[in-house]
Motif scaffolding. Structure first.
Motif, PDB file in Angstrom:
ATOM      1  N   GLY A 159       0.823  -1.204   0.000  1.00 34.34           N
ATOM      2  CA  GLY A 159       0.000   0.000   0.000  1.00 34.34           C
ATOM      3  C   GLY A 159       0.855   1.251   0.000  1.00 34.34           C
ATOM      4  N   ASN A 160       1.929   1.224   0.792  1.00 35.66           N
ATOM      5  CA  ASN A 160       2.876   2.339   0.786  1.00 35.66           C
ATOM      6  C   ASN A 160       3.478   2.545  -0.600  1.00 35.66           C
ATOM      7  OD1 ASN A 160       2.498   2.640   3.544  1.00 35.66           O
ATOM      8  ND2 ASN A 160       4.487   1.825   4.124  1.00 35.66           N
ATOM      9  N   ALA A 161       3.854   1.443  -1.241  1.00 31.74           N
ATOM     10  CA  ALA A 161       4.478   1.533  -2.565  1.00 31.74           C
ATOM     11  C   ALA A 161       3.502   2.081  -3.600  1.00 31.74           C
ATOM     12  CB  ALA A 161       4.993   0.160  -2.991  1.00 31.74           C
ATOM     13  N   GLY A 162       2.242   1.626  -3.547  1.00 31.99           N
ATOM     14  CA  GLY A 162       1.235   2.147  -4.475  1.00 31.99           C
ATOM     15  C   GLY A 162       0.980   3.621  -4.252  1.00 31.99           C
ATOM     16  N   SER A 163       0.888   4.014  -2.979  1.00 33.73           N
ATOM     17  CA  SER A 163       0.680   5.423  -2.642  1.00 33.73           C
ATOM     18  C   SER A 163       1.852   6.272  -3.126  1.00 33.73           C
ATOM     19  CB  SER A 163       0.508   5.562  -1.131  1.00 33.73           C
ATOM     20  OG  SER A 163       0.450   6.918  -0.746  1.00 33.73           O
ATOM     21  N   ALA A 164       3.073   5.761  -2.936  1.00 38.13           N
ATOM     22  CA  ALA A 164       4.263   6.503  -3.369  1.00 38.13           C
ATOM     23  C   ALA A 164       4.290   6.668  -4.883  1.00 38.13           C
ATOM     24  CB  ALA A 164       5.522   5.785  -2.889  1.00 38.13           C
ATOM     25  N   LEU A 165       3.869   5.625  -5.608  1.00 38.15           N
ATOM     26  CA  LEU A 165       3.831   5.717  -7.073  1.00 38.15           C
ATOM     27  C   LEU A 165       2.799   6.753  -7.513  1.00 38.15           C
ATOM     28  CD1 LEU A 165       4.504   4.894  -9.929  1.00 38.15           C
ATOM     29  CD2 LEU A 165       3.081   2.849  -9.625  1.00 38.15           C
ATOM     30  N   ALA A 166       1.615   6.715  -6.921  1.00 37.13           N
ATOM     31  CA  ALA A 166       0.591   7.698  -7.278  1.00 37.13           C
ATOM     32  C   ALA A 166       1.060   9.113  -6.946  1.00 37.13           C
ATOM     33  CB  ALA A 166      -0.706   7.386  -6.542  1.00 37.13           C
ATOM     34  N   GLY A 167       1.740   9.275  -5.818  1.00 36.11           N
ATOM     35  CA  GLY A 167       2.272  10.579  -5.446  1.00 36.11           C
ATOM     36  C   GLY A 167       3.314  11.082  -6.432  1.00 36.11           C
ATOM     37  N   THR A 168       4.126  10.173  -6.941  1.00 36.97           N
ATOM     38  CA  THR A 168       5.122  10.550  -7.949  1.00 36.97           C
ATOM     39  C   THR A 168       4.445  11.049  -9.215  1.00 36.97           C
ATOM     40  OG1 THR A 168       6.743   8.961  -7.097  1.00 36.97           O
ATOM     41  CG2 THR A 168       7.014   9.676  -9.371  1.00 36.97           C
ATOM     42  N   VAL A 169       3.395  10.353  -9.639  1.00 36.99           N
ATOM     43  CA  VAL A 169       2.669  10.783 -10.842  1.00 36.99           C
ATOM     44  C   VAL A 169       2.056  12.162 -10.623  1.00 36.99           C
ATOM     45  CG1 VAL A 169       0.724  10.270 -12.366  1.00 36.99           C
ATOM     46  CG2 VAL A 169       2.221   8.421 -11.585  1.00 36.99           C
ATOM     47  N   ARG A 170       1.476  12.387  -9.449  1.00 38.26           N
ATOM     48  CA  ARG A 170       0.889  13.710  -9.177  1.00 38.26           C
ATOM     49  C   ARG A 170       1.955  14.803  -9.228  1.00 38.26           C
ATOM     50  NH1 ARG A 170      -2.270  10.678  -5.452  1.00 38.26           N
ATOM     51  NH2 ARG A 170      -0.805  11.103  -3.759  1.00 38.26           N
ATOM     52  N   GLN A 171       3.121  14.540  -8.664  1.00 41.68           N
ATOM     53  CA  GLN A 171       4.185  15.538  -8.680  1.00 41.68           C
ATOM     54  C   GLN A 171       4.655  15.823 -10.103  1.00 41.68           C
ATOM     55  OE1 GLN A 171       5.272  17.532  -6.424  1.00 41.68           O
ATOM     56  NE2 GLN A 171       6.910  18.419  -7.672  1.00 41.68           N
ATOM     57  N   LEU A 172       4.787  14.784 -10.906  1.00 43.04           N
ATOM     58  CA  LEU A 172       5.191  14.981 -12.302  1.00 43.04           C
ATOM     59  C   LEU A 172       4.121  15.738 -13.079  1.00 43.04           C
ATOM     60  CD1 LEU A 172       6.848  11.521 -12.983  1.00 43.04           C
ATOM     61  CD2 LEU A 172       7.992  13.746 -13.037  1.00 43.04           C
ATOM     62  N   ASP A 173       2.855  15.466 -12.778  1.00 39.36           N
ATOM     63  CA  ASP A 173       1.758  16.206 -13.414  1.00 39.36           C
ATOM     64  C   ASP A 173       1.838  17.692 -13.069  1.00 39.36           C
ATOM     65  OD1 ASP A 173       0.051  14.918 -15.180  1.00 39.36           O
ATOM     66  OD2 ASP A 173      -1.056  13.899 -13.598  1.00 39.36           O
ATOM     67  N   ARG A 174       2.079  17.982 -11.782  1.00 40.46           N
ATOM     68  CA  ARG A 174       2.182  19.385 -11.357  1.00 40.46           C
ATOM     69  C   ARG A 174       3.356  20.072 -12.042  1.00 40.46           C
ATOM     70  NH1 ARG A 174       0.263  17.336  -6.174  1.00 40.46           N
ATOM     71  NH2 ARG A 174       2.396  16.843  -5.540  1.00 40.46           N
ATOM     72  N   TRP A 175       4.488  19.388 -12.094  1.00 41.73           N
ATOM     73  CA  TRP A 175       5.669  19.970 -12.748  1.00 41.73           C
ATOM     74  C   TRP A 175       5.388  20.211 -14.229  1.00 41.73           C
ATOM     75  CZ3 TRP A 175       8.853  19.012 -16.820  1.00 41.73           C
ATOM     76  CH2 TRP A 175      10.054  19.713 -16.854  1.00 41.73           C
ATOM     77  N   ALA A 176       4.772  19.238 -14.865  1.00 47.01           N
ATOM     78  CA  ALA A 176       4.479  19.354 -16.295  1.00 47.01           C
ATOM     79  C   ALA A 176       3.558  20.537 -16.579  1.00 47.01           C
ATOM     80  CB  ALA A 176       3.846  18.053 -16.792  1.00 47.01           C
ATOM     81  N   LEU A 177       2.543  20.727 -15.734  1.00 47.98           N
ATOM     82  CA  LEU A 177       1.614  21.846 -15.904  1.00 47.98           C
ATOM     83  C   LEU A 177       2.320  23.173 -15.704  1.00 47.98           C
ATOM     84  CD1 LEU A 177      -1.336  22.754 -16.305  1.00 47.98           C
ATOM     85  CD2 LEU A 177      -1.628  22.584 -13.826  1.00 47.98           C
ATOM     86  N   ALA A 178       3.176  23.256 -14.686  1.00 44.64           N
ATOM     87  CA  ALA A 178       3.866  24.504 -14.375  1.00 44.64           C
ATOM     88  C   ALA A 178       4.904  24.871 -15.430  1.00 44.64           C
ATOM     89  CB  ALA A 178       4.542  24.398 -13.002  1.00 44.64           C
ATOM     90  N   HIS A 179       5.448  23.881 -16.142  1.00 42.73           N
ATOM     91  CA  HIS A 179       6.536  24.144 -17.092  1.00 42.73           C
ATOM     92  C   HIS A 179       6.127  23.942 -18.550  1.00 42.73           C
ATOM     93  CE1 HIS A 179       8.694  23.620 -13.283  1.00 42.73           C
ATOM     94  NE2 HIS A 179       9.636  24.367 -13.816  1.00 42.73           N
TER      95      HIS A 179
END
Length: 243
Positions: A159-179
């Motif tokens: 569950g931790n690993a799945g949550s961490a993966l989803a969090g990584t995708v969200r961070q990359l999405d935010r970076w992609a939108l900002a840049h």
């Protein structure tokens, strides 16, 4: 953007994505392979008697965890977030995947957060190897190492690993939108889908909301509360007779 041999392109994505190369200024560090080895075998004696136990104890003291399994969960989630961030970040941003072989990936168990990771040798693998590099190559032995030392369930760790993966995708999405790089977010989501479909990770998150279906136990830390994607709306009450 090409991923240069020293992996500097990852720095732009944030602290969890940084991967240093070469020998750390303070000297050699344990590899992930040695950190996950059975301490009785002597395989973890490079720098610390048992790097994994050292890390859990450090986290336990830092967050004032009420028991070691809470600290083990927090420590594992931090490493899982780093592994996914580096691998998925490189694949989404640059189309290349650094080989995070646990015999080459070094870790400072005495550092703060995010975990300090160093790669002894830079080499690359096909992006299609994401699952083999992170889940099979790093998370499986990490889970086994923690479960051999602490009373922590595999469902919680995945569950931790799945949550961490989803969090990584969200961070990359935010970076992609900002840049102005929507392609980076799109690639991250496309790559994460098959990873989350693996039996180890399938079912760890609600497919509609991406809320996790297990709890990392952080609510048991003094003042910890529940995480944003926790399965609980509020911290559970302790069982009678249990603090």
């Amino acid at each position: 953007m090409d991923l240069d041999p020293e992996l500097k392109a990852l720095d732009a994505l944030g602290g969890f994505f940084v991967l240093r190369t070469g020998v750390p200024p303070r000297g050699p560090l344990p590899t992930l392979a040695s950190a996950c080895a059975d301490p009785e075998s002597g395989g973890s004696a490079e720098v610390y008697a048992d790097p994994m136990t050292f890390r859990v104890r450090k986290v336990e003291q830092s967050i004032r965890a009420p028991e070691a399994r809470v600290a083990a969960s927090v420590a594992q989630q931090g490493l899982a977030a780093r592994f996914w961030s580096i691998a998925l970040g490189a694949a989404a941003l640059c189309g290349e995947l650094p080989d995070l072989d646990p015999e080459l990936l070094c870790w400072d168990p005495d550092a703060g957060a995010p975990d300090d990771l160093w790669l002894r040798e830079v080499r690359f693998r096909p992006v299609a190897d994401l699952d083999a590099v992170v889940r099979a190559g790093l998370l499986v032995p990490l889970s086994a190492a923690l479960r051999s030392r602490h009373r922590v369930s595999p469902a919680l760790l995945w569950g931790n690993a799945g949550s961490a993966l989803a969090g990584t995708v969200r961070q990359l999405d935010r970076w992609a939108l900002a840049h102005g790089r929507p392609d980076v977010g799109e690639r991250a989501r496309a790559l994460a889908g098959p990873l989350l479909a693996h039996p180890d990770l399938a079912g760890t998150l609600d497919p509609g909301t991406l809320r996790r279906r297990s709890c990392c136990l952080y609510y048991r830390v003094p003042g910890g509360g529940v995480c944003g994607d926790c399965c609980f709306e509020r911290p559970p009450r302790p069982a009678p007779g249990r603090s």
